[in-house]
Design an enzyme around this catalytic site. Sequence first.
Site, mmCIF file in Angstrom:
data_model
loop_
_atom_site.group_PDB
_atom_site.id
_atom_site.type_symbol
_atom_site.label_atom_id
_atom_site.label_comp_id
_atom_site.label_asym_id
_atom_site.label_seq_id
_atom_site.Cartn_x
_atom_site.Cartn_y
_atom_site.Cartn_z
ATOM 1 N N SER A 1 1.169 -0.998 0.106
ATOM 2 C CA SER A 1 0.318 0.309 0.310
ATOM 3 C C SER A 1 0.695 1.257 0.702
ATOM 4 C CB SER A 1 -0.804 -0.115 1.195
ATOM 5 O OG SER A 1 -1.506 1.238 1.545
ATOM 6 N N TYR B 1 -3.211 -0.073 10.074
ATOM 7 C CA TYR B 1 -3.059 -0.081 8.716
ATOM 8 C C TYR B 1 -1.938 -0.290 8.106
ATOM 9 C CZ TYR B 1 -4.641 -0.360 4.036
ATOM 10 O OH TYR B 1 -4.638 -0.961 2.223
#
Length: 267
Positions: free
Chosen positions: A147, A160
């Site tokens: 990501s 996250y």
Amino acid sequence: MKITDKFSLDGKVALVTGAAYGIGLAIARALAEAGARIVFNCSRQETIDRGLKAYAELGIDARAYLCDVTDECAVKEMVADIERNVGTIDILVNNAGIIKRIPMEEMNVEDFRRVIDVDLVAPYICAKAVIPGMIRKGHGKIINICSMMSELGRETVSAYAAAKGGLKMLTRNICSEYGAANIQCNGIGPGYIATEQTAPLRELQPDGSRHPFDSFIISKTPAGRWGDPEDLMGPAVFLASDASDFVNGQILYVDGGILAYIGKQPK
Ligand code: NAP
Ligand code: GCO
């Protein structure tokens, strides 16, 4: 070998975790169109059913498993069943993932741990399960879906970002530990992609205007748009194929340029 043959996945078995829709479905579709046999798993039967319907509509004969990627016993059983009934896994895409957007001081540790479990521990569990077969076969491709948060933080995504940052380093470590076994482990780092996971960030406002975060991302992305899951198809085939045999431990950012851009200058 012709250069186009290097991108062929004919005869290969690919496991794409969490690939019922979104990024996982797009990547699995790309691998199938390049010749691979597709296997996928999800943690809910209704998602499995939704995924099987989607693959059937695409003309892809995908095999599905109900398996929570954080459950090591279940993952080992799934991989053993795949090896018995489909074949040794040549390509693993660690795509399954969750996000919880909660300010860190408000997030309970169980929520933090769950995100770490799904987004970091599970890719380790799945990679550990498929590597022995890859070693026996003499080759393997592991693609971890990282990501932008493998590089940057932002408010409310502490778990996250920690997980995806760790996944970047797990990618490099698998490269380091198994490169000699001809296993290439790379990451794909999507930018902001229009999927169910980011839908809350794109919801129209009561007055019909764009969500402020939506406008923010558009302004921060040189491409001037959100990514589409289909934008990840080519990079996935590249990293899953012989064309990337000397690429290892890298994160390929597919982000429309957002990580390279400081942002629009004030008028
Ligand atoms: P999504 O739409 O939320 O889909 C996630 C998929 O993962 C679903 O099929 C879900 O099915 C499955 N899943 C979740 N927890 C699971 C578990 N414990 N075991 C097995 N399967 C599980 O997500 P997405 O937007 O397509 O994102 C896919 C991956 O790309 C994630 O790793 C995400 O972090 C990453 N990513 C997304 C973006 C973006 O902008 N969308 C950008 C960068 C990276 P079940 O709920 O049924 O299990
Ligand atoms: C968020 C988004 C992002 C994307 C993606 C960006 O809340 O910031 O969900 O984290 O999912 O990871 O690369």
